[in-house]
Design an enzyme around this catalytic site. Sequence first.
Site, PDB file in Angstrom:
ATOM      1  N   PHE A 157       0.820  -1.217   0.000  1.00 28.26           N
ATOM      2  CA  PHE A 157       0.000   0.000   0.000  1.00 28.26           C
ATOM      3  C   PHE A 157       0.850   1.262   0.000  1.00 28.26           C
ATOM      4  CE2 PHE A 157      -2.418  -3.398   2.078  1.00 28.26           C
ATOM      5  CZ  PHE A 157      -3.484  -3.472   1.202  1.00 28.26           C
ATOM      6  N   LEU A 272      -8.966  13.979   0.078  1.00 28.37           N
ATOM      7  CA  LEU A 272     -10.097  14.816  -0.328  1.00 28.37           C
ATOM      8  C   LEU A 272      -9.578  16.118  -0.911  1.00 28.37           C
ATOM      9  CD1 LEU A 272     -12.801  14.546   2.493  1.00 28.37           C
ATOM     10  CD2 LEU A 272     -12.916  13.647   0.164  1.00 28.37           C
ATOM     11  N   GLY A 275      -8.280  19.255  -6.987  1.00 31.27           N
ATOM     12  CA  GLY A 275      -7.209  19.813  -7.811  1.00 31.27           C
ATOM     13  C   GLY A 275      -7.320  19.310  -9.228  1.00 31.27           C
ATOM     14  N   CYS A 282      -1.157   3.872 -10.638  1.00 35.73           N
ATOM     15  CA  CYS A 282      -2.005   2.932  -9.881  1.00 35.73           C
ATOM     16  C   CYS A 282      -3.504   3.194  -9.968  1.00 35.73           C
ATOM     17  CB  CYS A 282      -1.577   2.930  -8.433  1.00 35.73           C
ATOM     18  SG  CYS A 282       0.143   2.458  -8.260  1.00 35.73           S
TER      19      CYS A 282
HETATM   20  C1  UGA Z   1      -1.342   4.969  -4.574  1.00 38.00           C
HETATM   21  C2  UGA Z   1      -1.932   4.627  -3.192  1.00 38.00           C
HETATM   22  O1  UGA Z   1      -2.057   5.802  -2.392  1.00 38.00           O
HETATM   23  C3  UGA Z   1      -1.051   3.626  -2.465  1.00 38.00           C
HETATM   24  O2  UGA Z   1      -1.650   3.262  -1.232  1.00 38.00           O
HETATM   25  C4  UGA Z   1      -0.879   2.396  -3.349  1.00 38.00           C
HETATM   26  O3  UGA Z   1      -0.019   1.454  -2.748  1.00 38.00           O
HETATM   27  C5  UGA Z   1      -0.287   2.812  -4.689  1.00 38.00           C
HETATM   28  O4  UGA Z   1      -1.164   3.763  -5.308  1.00 38.00           O
HETATM   29  C6  UGA Z   1      -0.137   1.586  -5.533  1.00 38.00           C
HETATM   30  O5  UGA Z   1      -1.156   0.960  -5.860  1.00 38.00           O
HETATM   31  O6  UGA Z   1       0.989   1.193  -5.823  1.00 38.00           O
HETATM   32  P1  UGA Z   1       0.598   6.585  -5.500  1.00 38.00           P
HETATM   33  O7  UGA Z   1       0.046   6.280  -6.854  1.00 38.00           O
HETATM   34  O8  UGA Z   1       2.044   6.498  -5.267  1.00 38.00           O
HETATM   35  O9  UGA Z   1      -0.085   5.612  -4.393  1.00 38.00           O
HETATM   36  O10 UGA Z   1       0.179   8.057  -5.191  1.00 38.00           O
HETATM   37  P2  UGA Z   1      -0.832   8.826  -4.216  1.00 38.00           P
HETATM   38  O11 UGA Z   1      -0.056   9.566  -3.222  1.00 38.00           O
HETATM   39  O12 UGA Z   1      -1.903   7.948  -3.739  1.00 38.00           O
HETATM   40  O13 UGA Z   1      -1.426   9.888  -5.245  1.00 38.00           O
HETATM   41  C7  UGA Z   1      -2.171   9.472  -6.383  1.00 38.00           C
HETATM   42  C8  UGA Z   1      -2.679  10.661  -7.138  1.00 38.00           C
HETATM   43  O14 UGA Z   1      -3.775  11.242  -6.453  1.00 38.00           O
HETATM   44  C9  UGA Z   1      -1.669  11.783  -7.325  1.00 38.00           C
HETATM   45  O15 UGA Z   1      -1.748  12.232  -8.663  1.00 38.00           O
HETATM   46  C10 UGA Z   1      -2.127  12.854  -6.363  1.00 38.00           C
HETATM   47  O16 UGA Z   1      -1.788  14.140  -6.826  1.00 38.00           O
HETATM   48  C11 UGA Z   1      -3.610  12.640  -6.368  1.00 38.00           C
HETATM   49  N1  UGA Z   1      -4.291  13.098  -5.150  1.00 38.00           N
HETATM   50  C12 UGA Z   1      -4.030  12.510  -3.949  1.00 38.00           C
HETATM   51  C13 UGA Z   1      -5.229  14.104  -5.231  1.00 38.00           C
HETATM   52  O17 UGA Z   1      -5.498  14.652  -6.317  1.00 38.00           O
HETATM   53  N2  UGA Z   1      -5.891  14.480  -4.091  1.00 38.00           N
HETATM   54  C14 UGA Z   1      -5.649  13.910  -2.890  1.00 38.00           C
HETATM   55  O18 UGA Z   1      -6.298  14.300  -1.909  1.00 38.00           O
HETATM   56  C15 UGA Z   1      -4.692  12.912  -2.819  1.00 38.00           C
END
Ligand code: UGA
Length: 451
Positions: A157, A272, A275, A282
């Site tokens: 995760f 939440l 943006g 992923c």
């Molecule tokens: C995500 C999951 O959070 C991990 O738990 C999981 O292990 C991973 O995928 C995976 O399957 O390998 P990751 O893709 O590294 O991790 O990135 P996140 O930090 O989750 O961000 C994902 C996207 O959502 C980013 O583009 C981020 O900018 C966006 N985001 C995140 C938002 O637009 N709003 C938010 O509130 C949070």
Amino acid sequence: RSHVPSRIAVVGTGYVGLGTAGLLAHLGYRVTGIDIDPDKIAQLQRGVVPIHEPGLDLLLASQEDRITWTTDYQAVAEADVIFICVGTPPGPDGTPDLRYVTGAARSIAAYLGDRPQVIVNKSTVPIGTGDFLQRLLEDHAPQFDETRHRVASNPEFLREGTALADSLYPDRIVLGGHPEAVEVLARLYGPLIEQSFTAPQGIGRPDSYSRPAVVRTTLQSAEMIKYAANAFLALKISFANEIAGLCERVGADIQEVTTGIGLDGRIGHRFLQAGLGWGGSCFGKDTQGLISAGREHAYPMPILQAAIDVNYRQRNVVVEKLLRHLKSLKGKRIAVLGMAFKPNTDDLRDAPAHDLIARLHQLGATVLAHDPVAMPRAEREWSHLTYTAAPDPATALRRADAAIIATEWEEYALLNWRDLVGTMRQPLVVDARNMLRETLPAQVEQIGRES
Ligand code: UGA
């Protein structure tokens, strides 16, 4: 009875494989990292880490005595636990491509020994892959014995950018499979479950953290947990973005709204942030993966489809905001700050900035793009896009008709925006990540709040 594992093989040296290798070595195990890519292995043998992940170089360097890097699957014969951490890129219809998992499984099969061994899948794989893996090993491993060789699922995760802290201090550890295999893994992770290890340099235990929950499940449930977790997080983001659009129209402020709803413990404030929507390797892949699993069973997944639609519509919202101010983008200079799909990584996969740059160019704009770390990678991977790489944000903004913050890099928050907007031809900033806090002598557009 379960044995006490000591030797580990990790197949695949991407984010998950490198993190897993570093973590297990730090917990005291002897680890062999295997990859079919000889260039990657040569780099790792020289101490060069092929990806950008904060703290990973340091962790791997500190464990160099315990980790061996090789392209040779021979090490599988001696391993008590073999982790499969290879990629599962989406195929054209969204179904994950299992060719690397299948390839790894066949190579592992050739070397399975006559000792008890657990073969663990850490890659995100379609539900049912654990069984498929078991059958592959049965068919291809000369030494296969189902009482000795067990398949398990242990989904990961971690987030890119905070991968090491996420693996060292997880909320939960999910272990799926035959109870004996699950017990071996529970022992393997003993120091992690008890949090009895010394924190590696620079990755200290968070104050509020105590220890992870251990969730023991069937293979299928463990595989589903991974998909459902990512899909739910993706859903939360799309939900915030959908509400944000309405906030703009009714005069509400999404930041206030998500603070207000997030304080309800049933909702929570994380993921939440409205943006530009999600990107990365992923969320897009896993939401599509679930939809395609549904399709296989003639079971539509309308909620997930809506989350995907909202996510990609969001990339256009920024362009609409520009058009509202500039009327036409023909001949306009637009600065795009941030190319990576999120801060603290150089990963460009499914990055919103990609679609943004393509669209801006299509509408006739001259695009100047900057990213603190992803520019060299963009030069290789985005060569099909038309933009000028700006050496720094100031160069990107000089004489620009508008600037877009596409990735919320900390260094963009620290810029002297007051001075910078003064160098623009038109002081218009679309802060698509809602990161700017100060009032500027400029038009500042954010997502889900009135400008
Ligand atoms: C995500 C999951 O959070 C991990 O738990 C999981 O292990 C991973 O995928 C995976 O399957 O390998 P990751 O893709 O590294 O991790 O990135 P996140 O930090 O989750 O961000 C994902 C996207 O959502 C980013 O583009 C981020 O900018 C966006 N985001 C995140 C938002 O637009 N709003 C938010 O509130 C949070």
